[in-house]
Design a protein around this motif. Structure first.
Motif, PDB file in Angstrom:
ATOM      1  N   ARG A 129       0.832  -1.217   0.000  1.00  0.00           N
ATOM      2  CA  ARG A 129       0.000   0.000   0.000  1.00  0.00           C
ATOM      3  C   ARG A 129       0.861   1.259   0.000  1.00  0.00           C
ATOM      4  N   VAL A 130       2.017   1.185   0.648  1.00  0.00           N
ATOM      5  CA  VAL A 130       2.940   2.325   0.650  1.00  0.00           C
ATOM      6  C   VAL A 130       3.505   2.531  -0.752  1.00  0.00           C
ATOM      7  N   VAL A 131       3.908   1.440  -1.393  1.00  0.00           N
ATOM      8  CA  VAL A 131       4.413   1.529  -2.771  1.00  0.00           C
ATOM      9  C   VAL A 131       3.351   2.167  -3.658  1.00  0.00           C
ATOM     10  N   LEU A 132       2.124   1.669  -3.564  1.00  0.00           N
ATOM     11  CA  LEU A 132       1.036   2.180  -4.396  1.00  0.00           C
ATOM     12  C   LEU A 132       0.781   3.657  -4.119  1.00  0.00           C
ATOM     13  N   ASN A 133       0.665   4.036  -2.862  1.00  0.00           N
ATOM     14  CA  ASN A 133       0.396   5.429  -2.511  1.00  0.00           C
ATOM     15  C   ASN A 133       1.524   6.356  -2.942  1.00  0.00           C
ATOM     16  N   GLU A 134       2.762   5.918  -2.740  1.00  0.00           N
ATOM     17  CA  GLU A 134       3.909   6.742  -3.145  1.00  0.00           C
ATOM     18  C   GLU A 134       3.898   6.965  -4.660  1.00  0.00           C
ATOM     19  N   CYS A 135       3.593   5.917  -5.412  1.00  0.00           N
ATOM     20  CA  CYS A 135       3.563   6.040  -6.873  1.00  0.00           C
ATOM     21  C   CYS A 135       2.413   6.938  -7.332  1.00  0.00           C
ATOM     22  N   ILE A 136       1.283   6.851  -6.683  1.00  0.00           N
ATOM     23  CA  ILE A 136       0.164   7.732  -7.017  1.00  0.00           C
ATOM     24  C   ILE A 136       0.553   9.189  -6.760  1.00  0.00           C
ATOM     25  N   GLU A 137       1.203   9.435  -5.635  1.00  0.00           N
ATOM     26  CA  GLU A 137       1.642  10.802  -5.311  1.00  0.00           C
ATOM     27  C   GLU A 137       2.665  11.300  -6.325  1.00  0.00           C
ATOM     28  N   LEU A 138       3.582  10.435  -6.750  1.00  0.00           N
ATOM     29  CA  LEU A 138       4.547  10.824  -7.784  1.00  0.00           C
ATOM     30  C   LEU A 138       3.832  11.205  -9.081  1.00  0.00           C
ATOM     31  N   ALA A 139       2.826  10.415  -9.454  1.00  0.00           N
ATOM     32  CA  ALA A 139       2.077  10.693 -10.679  1.00  0.00           C
ATOM     33  C   ALA A 139       1.295  11.997 -10.559  1.00  0.00           C
TER      34      ALA A 139
ATOM     35  N   GLU B   9       2.219  14.563  -8.763  1.00  0.00           N
ATOM     36  CA  GLU B   9       3.191  15.651  -8.757  1.00  0.00           C
ATOM     37  C   GLU B   9       3.876  15.858 -10.104  1.00  0.00           C
ATOM     38  N   PHE B  10       4.231  14.769 -10.782  1.00  0.00           N
ATOM     39  CA  PHE B  10       5.033  14.880 -12.001  1.00  0.00           C
ATOM     40  C   PHE B  10       4.286  14.519 -13.283  1.00  0.00           C
ATOM     41  N   GLY B  11       3.210  13.762 -13.176  1.00  0.00           N
ATOM     42  CA  GLY B  11       2.529  13.256 -14.360  1.00  0.00           C
ATOM     43  C   GLY B  11       1.458  14.172 -14.908  1.00  0.00           C
ATOM     44  N   GLY B  12       0.753  13.653 -15.901  1.00  0.00           N
ATOM     45  CA  GLY B  12      -0.334  14.391 -16.529  1.00  0.00           C
ATOM     46  C   GLY B  12      -1.551  14.489 -15.620  1.00  0.00           C
ATOM     47  N   THR B  13      -2.558  15.177 -16.078  1.00  0.00           N
ATOM     48  CA  THR B  13      -3.744  15.483 -15.286  1.00  0.00           C
ATOM     49  C   THR B  13      -4.340  14.264 -14.595  1.00  0.00           C
ATOM     50  N   ASP B  14      -4.636  13.224 -15.322  1.00  0.00           N
ATOM     51  CA  ASP B  14      -5.234  12.034 -14.718  1.00  0.00           C
ATOM     52  C   ASP B  14      -4.286  10.840 -14.716  1.00  0.00           C
ATOM     53  N   GLY B  15      -3.011  11.104 -14.885  1.00  0.00           N
ATOM     54  CA  GLY B  15      -2.020  10.032 -14.924  1.00  0.00           C
ATOM     55  C   GLY B  15      -2.011   9.198 -13.656  1.00  0.00           C
ATOM     56  N   HIS B  16      -2.300   9.828 -12.528  1.00  0.00           N
ATOM     57  CA  HIS B  16      -2.294   9.083 -11.257  1.00  0.00           C
ATOM     58  C   HIS B  16      -3.368   7.996 -11.237  1.00  0.00           C
ATOM     59  N   LYS B  17      -4.481   8.228 -11.922  1.00  0.00           N
ATOM     60  CA  LYS B  17      -5.548   7.226 -11.962  1.00  0.00           C
ATOM     61  C   LYS B  17      -5.092   5.999 -12.759  1.00  0.00           C
ATOM     62  N   TYR B  18      -4.378   6.258 -13.835  1.00  0.00           N
ATOM     63  CA  TYR B  18      -3.877   5.161 -14.665  1.00  0.00           C
ATOM     64  C   TYR B  18      -2.809   4.369 -13.906  1.00  0.00           C
ATOM     65  N   VAL B  19      -1.882   5.078 -13.281  1.00  0.00           N
ATOM     66  CA  VAL B  19      -0.837   4.441 -12.475  1.00  0.00           C
ATOM     67  C   VAL B  19      -1.477   3.603 -11.369  1.00  0.00           C
ATOM     68  N   ASN B  20      -2.487   4.149 -10.718  1.00  0.00           N
ATOM     69  CA  ASN B  20      -3.187   3.440  -9.648  1.00  0.00           C
ATOM     70  C   ASN B  20      -3.775   2.135 -10.174  1.00  0.00           C
ATOM     71  N   ALA B  21      -4.468   2.192 -11.283  1.00  0.00           N
ATOM     72  CA  ALA B  21      -5.114   0.997 -11.827  1.00  0.00           C
ATOM     73  C   ALA B  21      -4.087  -0.079 -12.197  1.00  0.00           C
ATOM     74  N   VAL B  22      -3.035   0.334 -12.868  1.00  0.00           N
ATOM     75  CA  VAL B  22      -2.022  -0.628 -13.309  1.00  0.00           C
ATOM     76  C   VAL B  22      -1.303  -1.243 -12.112  1.00  0.00           C
ATOM     77  N   LEU B  23      -0.835  -0.409 -11.193  1.00  0.00           N
ATOM     78  CA  LEU B  23      -0.075  -0.940 -10.053  1.00  0.00           C
ATOM     79  C   LEU B  23      -0.958  -1.709  -9.072  1.00  0.00           C
ATOM     80  N   ASN B  24      -2.209  -1.327  -8.960  1.00  0.00           N
ATOM     81  CA  ASN B  24      -3.131  -2.087  -8.101  1.00  0.00           C
ATOM     82  C   ASN B  24      -3.288  -3.503  -8.655  1.00  0.00           C
TER      83      ASN B  24
END
Length: 177
Positions: free
Chosen positions: A129-139, A141-156
């Protein structure tokens, strides 16, 4: 006068509550050294993905950036060099979870997915869960508008494959969906 009937001016100012700014918004928590390492790793991996820069050159450049001294350099090293060395394996893990070609993924989100996949595989001391949350936060901060949602889905989806017992234990405890 009861507590419910107090005038707003009788209540303490919003900023006086612990953890809040005067505006009522939450104060940003201090970033951990590992979080900072991940931030520098995303930037370094971006240089690798976009510029095809050599890991040693990227590493030397990144270590000279402002704030690097606050990062966990050992974790940064593991992420940068581990992700580059295992790039093909990490891509193979992520690819089945994508809804488009890997080449169509933003290099930032690609780098973040590498970090997530790498940490799921190589860093069992970091809860999934820490890995997932950290990656969502990175997305965010650094990614596109909804990139965090895509990262969340893939890594989940990847977490259930790479850390099934841990994910199931959290689901059973009500800590994950």
């Amino acid at each position: 006068m009861t507590e419910d009937n107090k005038d707003a001016s009788d209540r303490p100012a919003r900023g006086s509550r612990t953890g809040l700014k005067a505006t009522g918004t939450r104060k940003a928590a201090a970033k951990s050294a590992r979080s900072r390492a991940r931030e520098f790793a995303v930037q370094a991996l971006y240089q690798h993905l976009v510029g095809r820069n050599d890991a040693a050159a990227i590493d030397a450049f990144t270590r000279d950036l402002a704030g690097f001294h606050k990062a966990d350099s050992v974790h940064y090293d593991a992420l940068l060099h581990g992700c580059i060395e295992q790039a093909a394996e990490l891509d193979a893990l992520v690819l089945p979870l994508l809804d488009r070609k890997l080449e169509e993924i933003s290099p930032i989100e690609h780098a973040i997915m590498w970090i997530g996949a790498y940490e799921f595989r190589q860093c069992p001391d970091v809860p999934w869960r820490v890995v997932l949350n950290e990656c969502i936060e990175l997305a965010k901060e650094f990614g596109g508008t909804d990139g965090h949602k895509y990262v969340n889905a893939v890594l989940n989806g990847l977490a259930t494959r790479l850390r099934p017992a841990e994910v199931e234990a959290d689901k059973a405890a009500g800590k994950a969906r």
